[in-house]
Design a protein around this motif. Structure first.
Motif, PDB file in Angstrom:
ATOM      1  N   MET A 234     -21.251  47.911 -79.252  1.00 43.38           N
ATOM      2  CA  MET A 234     -20.261  48.881 -79.711  1.00 43.38           C
ATOM      3  C   MET A 234     -19.310  48.239 -80.733  1.00 43.38           C
ATOM      4  O   MET A 234     -18.976  48.841 -81.758  1.00 43.38           O
ATOM      5  CB  MET A 234     -19.481  49.418 -78.522  1.00 43.38           C
ATOM      6  CG  MET A 234     -18.526  50.553 -78.855  1.00 43.38           C
ATOM      7  SD  MET A 234     -17.889  51.326 -77.336  1.00 43.38           S
ATOM      8  CE  MET A 234     -17.134  49.903 -76.530  1.00 43.38           C
ATOM      9  N   GLU A 235     -18.884  47.005 -80.466  1.00 41.47           N
ATOM     10  CA  GLU A 235     -17.990  46.306 -81.389  1.00 41.47           C
ATOM     11  C   GLU A 235     -18.659  46.062 -82.735  1.00 41.47           C
ATOM     12  O   GLU A 235     -18.050  46.230 -83.798  1.00 41.47           O
ATOM     13  CB  GLU A 235     -17.543  44.984 -80.770  1.00 41.47           C
ATOM     14  CG  GLU A 235     -16.593  45.154 -79.589  1.00 41.47           C
ATOM     15  CD  GLU A 235     -16.308  43.838 -78.883  1.00 41.47           C
ATOM     16  OE1 GLU A 235     -16.946  42.820 -79.253  1.00 41.47           O
ATOM     17  OE2 GLU A 235     -15.452  43.831 -77.975  1.00 41.47           O
ATOM     18  N   ASP A 236     -19.932  45.675 -82.696  1.00 45.99           N
ATOM     19  CA  ASP A 236     -20.646  45.406 -83.952  1.00 45.99           C
ATOM     20  C   ASP A 236     -20.865  46.683 -84.747  1.00 45.99           C
ATOM     21  O   ASP A 236     -20.694  46.698 -85.977  1.00 45.99           O
ATOM     22  CB  ASP A 236     -21.989  44.733 -83.654  1.00 45.99           C
ATOM     23  CG  ASP A 236     -21.840  43.249 -83.333  1.00 45.99           C
ATOM     24  OD1 ASP A 236     -20.715  42.725 -83.471  1.00 45.99           O
ATOM     25  OD2 ASP A 236     -22.846  42.624 -82.942  1.00 45.99           O
ATOM     26  N   PHE A 237     -21.241  47.756 -84.081  1.00 41.70           N
ATOM     27  CA  PHE A 237     -21.432  49.021 -84.778  1.00 41.70           C
ATOM     28  C   PHE A 237     -20.120  49.525 -85.377  1.00 41.70           C
ATOM     29  O   PHE A 237     -20.086  50.036 -86.498  1.00 41.70           O
ATOM     30  CB  PHE A 237     -22.014  50.078 -83.834  1.00 41.70           C
ATOM     31  CG  PHE A 237     -23.418  49.787 -83.371  1.00 41.70           C
ATOM     32  CD1 PHE A 237     -24.276  48.979 -84.107  1.00 41.70           C
ATOM     33  CD2 PHE A 237     -23.902  50.337 -82.178  1.00 41.70           C
ATOM     34  CE1 PHE A 237     -25.569  48.715 -83.681  1.00 41.70           C
ATOM     35  CE2 PHE A 237     -25.195  50.082 -81.753  1.00 41.70           C
ATOM     36  CZ  PHE A 237     -26.029  49.268 -82.499  1.00 41.70           C
ATOM     37  N   SER A 238     -19.036  49.375 -84.607  1.00 38.69           N
ATOM     38  CA  SER A 238     -17.726  49.824 -85.087  1.00 38.69           C
ATOM     39  C   SER A 238     -17.299  49.041 -86.325  1.00 38.69           C
ATOM     40  O   SER A 238     -16.726  49.598 -87.265  1.00 38.69           O
ATOM     41  CB  SER A 238     -16.667  49.679 -83.985  1.00 38.69           C
ATOM     42  OG  SER A 238     -16.978  50.489 -82.879  1.00 38.69           O
ATOM     43  N   TYR A 239     -17.603  47.735 -86.320  1.00 39.69           N
ATOM     44  CA  TYR A 239     -17.259  46.906 -87.482  1.00 39.69           C
ATOM     45  C   TYR A 239     -17.992  47.408 -88.726  1.00 39.69           C
ATOM     46  O   TYR A 239     -17.406  47.518 -89.813  1.00 39.69           O
ATOM     47  CB  TYR A 239     -17.627  45.438 -87.221  1.00 39.69           C
ATOM     48  CG  TYR A 239     -17.368  44.532 -88.403  1.00 39.69           C
ATOM     49  CD1 TYR A 239     -16.103  44.003 -88.617  1.00 39.69           C
ATOM     50  CD2 TYR A 239     -18.386  44.216 -89.304  1.00 39.69           C
ATOM     51  CE1 TYR A 239     -15.847  43.178 -89.708  1.00 39.69           C
ATOM     52  CE2 TYR A 239     -18.147  43.400 -90.397  1.00 39.69           C
ATOM     53  CZ  TYR A 239     -16.876  42.880 -90.596  1.00 39.69           C
ATOM     54  OH  TYR A 239     -16.622  42.077 -91.683  1.00 39.69           O
ATOM     55  N   ASN A 249     -26.095  54.836 -92.744  1.00 40.07           N
ATOM     56  CA  ASN A 249     -26.243  54.412 -91.347  1.00 40.07           C
ATOM     57  C   ASN A 249     -24.994  54.654 -90.510  1.00 40.07           C
ATOM     58  O   ASN A 249     -25.068  54.688 -89.270  1.00 40.07           O
ATOM     59  CB  ASN A 249     -26.583  52.916 -91.274  1.00 40.07           C
ATOM     60  CG  ASN A 249     -28.026  52.633 -91.643  1.00 40.07           C
ATOM     61  OD1 ASN A 249     -28.866  53.516 -91.605  1.00 40.07           O
ATOM     62  ND2 ASN A 249     -28.299  51.401 -92.026  1.00 40.07           N
ATOM     63  N   SER A 250     -23.843  54.826 -91.171  1.00 40.11           N
ATOM     64  CA  SER A 250     -22.591  54.926 -90.417  1.00 40.11           C
ATOM     65  C   SER A 250     -22.561  56.159 -89.516  1.00 40.11           C
ATOM     66  O   SER A 250     -22.072  56.097 -88.387  1.00 40.11           O
ATOM     67  CB  SER A 250     -21.398  54.926 -91.377  1.00 40.11           C
ATOM     68  OG  SER A 250     -21.224  53.643 -91.941  1.00 40.11           O
ATOM     69  N   ASP A 251     -23.074  57.274 -89.997  1.00 45.45           N
ATOM     70  CA  ASP A 251     -23.081  58.489 -89.173  1.00 45.45           C
ATOM     71  C   ASP A 251     -23.952  58.303 -87.933  1.00 45.45           C
ATOM     72  O   ASP A 251     -23.599  58.760 -86.829  1.00 45.45           O
ATOM     73  CB  ASP A 251     -23.578  59.684 -89.991  1.00 45.45           C
ATOM     74  CG  ASP A 251     -22.555  60.148 -91.017  1.00 45.45           C
ATOM     75  OD1 ASP A 251     -21.355  59.837 -90.829  1.00 45.45           O
ATOM     76  OD2 ASP A 251     -22.943  60.787 -92.007  1.00 45.45           O
ATOM     77  N   VAL A 252     -25.098  57.646 -88.095  1.00 44.43           N
ATOM     78  CA  VAL A 252     -25.981  57.379 -86.958  1.00 44.43           C
ATOM     79  C   VAL A 252     -25.297  56.444 -85.968  1.00 44.43           C
ATOM     80  O   VAL A 252     -25.363  56.642 -84.743  1.00 44.43           O
ATOM     81  CB  VAL A 252     -27.309  56.760 -87.444  1.00 44.43           C
ATOM     82  CG1 VAL A 252     -28.200  56.392 -86.255  1.00 44.43           C
ATOM     83  CG2 VAL A 252     -28.034  57.715 -88.383  1.00 44.43           C
ATOM     84  N   LEU A 253     -24.612  55.440 -86.505  1.00 42.89           N
ATOM     85  CA  LEU A 253     -23.954  54.467 -85.634  1.00 42.89           C
ATOM     86  C   LEU A 253     -22.816  55.092 -84.840  1.00 42.89           C
ATOM     87  O   LEU A 253     -22.549  54.685 -83.702  1.00 42.89           O
ATOM     88  CB  LEU A 253     -23.437  53.290 -86.463  1.00 42.89           C
ATOM     89  CG  LEU A 253     -24.529  52.381 -87.051  1.00 42.89           C
ATOM     90  CD1 LEU A 253     -23.897  51.302 -87.913  1.00 42.89           C
ATOM     91  CD2 LEU A 253     -25.379  51.751 -85.956  1.00 42.89           C
ATOM     92  N   LYS A 254     -22.145  56.071 -85.408  1.00 41.57           N
ATOM     93  CA  LYS A 254     -21.070  56.747 -84.676  1.00 41.57           C
ATOM     94  C   LYS A 254     -21.615  57.420 -83.417  1.00 41.57           C
ATOM     95  O   LYS A 254     -20.955  57.429 -82.363  1.00 41.57           O
ATOM     96  CB  LYS A 254     -20.388  57.778 -85.576  1.00 41.57           C
ATOM     97  CG  LYS A 254     -19.531  57.151 -86.677  1.00 41.57           C
ATOM     98  CD  LYS A 254     -18.987  58.220 -87.622  1.00 41.57           C
ATOM     99  CE  LYS A 254     -18.219  57.593 -88.775  1.00 41.57           C
ATOM    100  NZ  LYS A 254     -17.768  58.597 -89.759  1.00 41.57           N
ATOM    101  N   VAL A 255     -22.816  57.945 -83.508  1.00 43.77           N
ATOM    102  CA  VAL A 255     -23.464  58.561 -82.336  1.00 43.77           C
ATOM    103  C   VAL A 255     -23.759  57.479 -81.294  1.00 43.77           C
ATOM    104  O   VAL A 255     -23.528  57.675 -80.093  1.00 43.77           O
ATOM    105  CB  VAL A 255     -24.758  59.289 -82.751  1.00 43.77           C
ATOM    106  CG1 VAL A 255     -25.481  59.833 -81.520  1.00 43.77           C
ATOM    107  CG2 VAL A 255     -24.442  60.414 -83.731  1.00 43.77           C
TER     108      VAL A 255
END
Length: 268
Positions: A234-239, A249-255
Motif C-alpha cells: 500500500m505504501e509503495d502504490f501510494s508513493y 497506472n495510477s487509477d488502477v493502483l488506487k483500486v
C-alpha cells in the motif's frame, strides 16, 4: 522491511561481482564446487594470455579461440529470458547464457587482457566495443564483428523500420546503467517463475542504485502484495500515485490501495 544487511554495496562492486552475488541468490546452496572451479580456470587461462602475448591483436585472437571455440560459450536460444540464463554458474557449467550475462563476463575478461572494452547501451542487446582493437564492435555471444549495416538492421528491428542508426544508438553505457539493465532483466525472470523473495531483493538492490524511482517502487509494491505484505504494498502504490498522478497506472493502483487497506498488516 529492511534488507540492507543482506545486500552488497551496489555502487562499489564491479559487474562480475554483481552477477556472482545474484547467481548465488537464485541458486541458494546449490552452486557446485565445479562452477567455482570453472570460473577460476577461465580467469587463469585469460591471465596466461595477458602475460604471454604482447600484441593486442594476438591477445584478441587467442581470447576468441579460448572463449568461443575451446570453451564453446554460446546463446541459450531455448530459454533466453529464464533465471538460469542470467546465472553465471549455470553459464559456466552449461556454456549457455544470454546477452547481458555474456556481455558482463566478456567485458571483465577483455579488461584483464587490457583490450579496453566498452559496453554500448544499444537498443535491445548489448554490444561490446573493443577500443584496443581499433574500436571494433562485437556480439559478446559470438565474438563476431558487427558491421554498421548489421547494427542498423538490429536498430530497425527493435525501434521500427523507419529508424536509422545514429550516434545516439552507439553511446557507451555507464556501469550504473549496465547494472540496472541486468538487474531489471533478472527481476523479470524471477517474477515469471514466481520467485518473489529473490525479486524483492533485486528490487532493493535497484532502489539502492536508483533511490525513489517511482516505477521500481511500484513494481516492488506488486512483489510485496504477492508476499502478503499489504502495508508495504500500500505504501509503495501510494508513493507512485503521489509522484505520477497522471500516469495511466495510477487509477488502477488506487483500486489496489483501497483493497489493501482492509488487509494491512504490520511488517517486521
Amino acid at each position: 522491511m529492511s534488507l540492507d544487511n543482506e545486500l552488497p554495496n551496489i555502487h562499489e562492486i564491479d559487474l562480475l561481482e554483481l552477477v556472482q552475488f545474484t547467481s548465488q541468490l537464485s541458486d541458494g546452496d546449490s552452486v557446485s564446487e565445479s562452477a567455482y572451479f570453472q570460473l577460476d580456470e577461465l580467469l587463469r587461462q585469460v591471465r596466461e594470455i595477458a602475460r604471454d602475448e604482447l600484441s593486442a591483436e594476438g591477445r584478441w585472437r587467442q581470447f576468441k579461440e579460448l572463449f568461443y571455440n575451446e570453451w564453446q560459450f554460446t546463446i541459450n536460444q531455448d530459454d533466453y529470458f529464464s533465471i538460469e540464463s542470467n546465472n553465471l554458474f549455470y553459464f559456466l557449467e552449461t556454456r549457455n547464457g544470454n546477452n547481458a550475462l555474456s556481455t558482463i563476463l566478456v567485458y571483465h575478461l577483455l579488461n584483464l587482457l587490457e583490450l579496453e572494452p566498452q559496453i554500448i547501451d544499444f537498443p535491445g542487446p548489448f554490444v561490446l566495443q573493443v577500443d584496443g582493437i581499433n574500436g571494433i564492435k562485437i556480439d559478446p555471444l559470438t565474438g563476431k564483428e558487427m558491421p554498421r549495416r548489421l547494427l542498423e538492421g538490429l536498430v530497425r528491428g527493435h525501434l521500427g523500420d523507419h529508424i536509422r542508426l545514429s550516434d545516439e544508438h552507439l553511446e557507451i553505457a555507464t556501469i550504473k546503467n549496465v547494472k540496472k539493465r541486468f538487474l531489471v532483466s533478472l527481476k523479470q525472470a524471477c517474477l515469471l517463475d514466481e520467485e518473489y523473495d529473490v525479486a524483492l531483493l533485486l528490487s532493493e538492490l535497484l532502489l539502492t542504485l536508483l533511490p525513489k524511482d517511482p516505477n521500481i517502487i511500484m513494481e516492488r509494491g506488486f512483489i510485496l502484495q504477492q508476499l502478503d505484505y499489504a502495508t508495504g504494498a500500500m505504501e509503495d502504490f501510494s508513493y507512485f500515485v503521489e509522484q505520477c498522478p497522471e500516469h495511466p497506472n495510477s487509477d488502477v493502483l488506487k483500486v489496489h490501495i483501497d483493497k489493501l487497506k482492509d488487509q494491512a498488516i504490520i511488517m517486521h
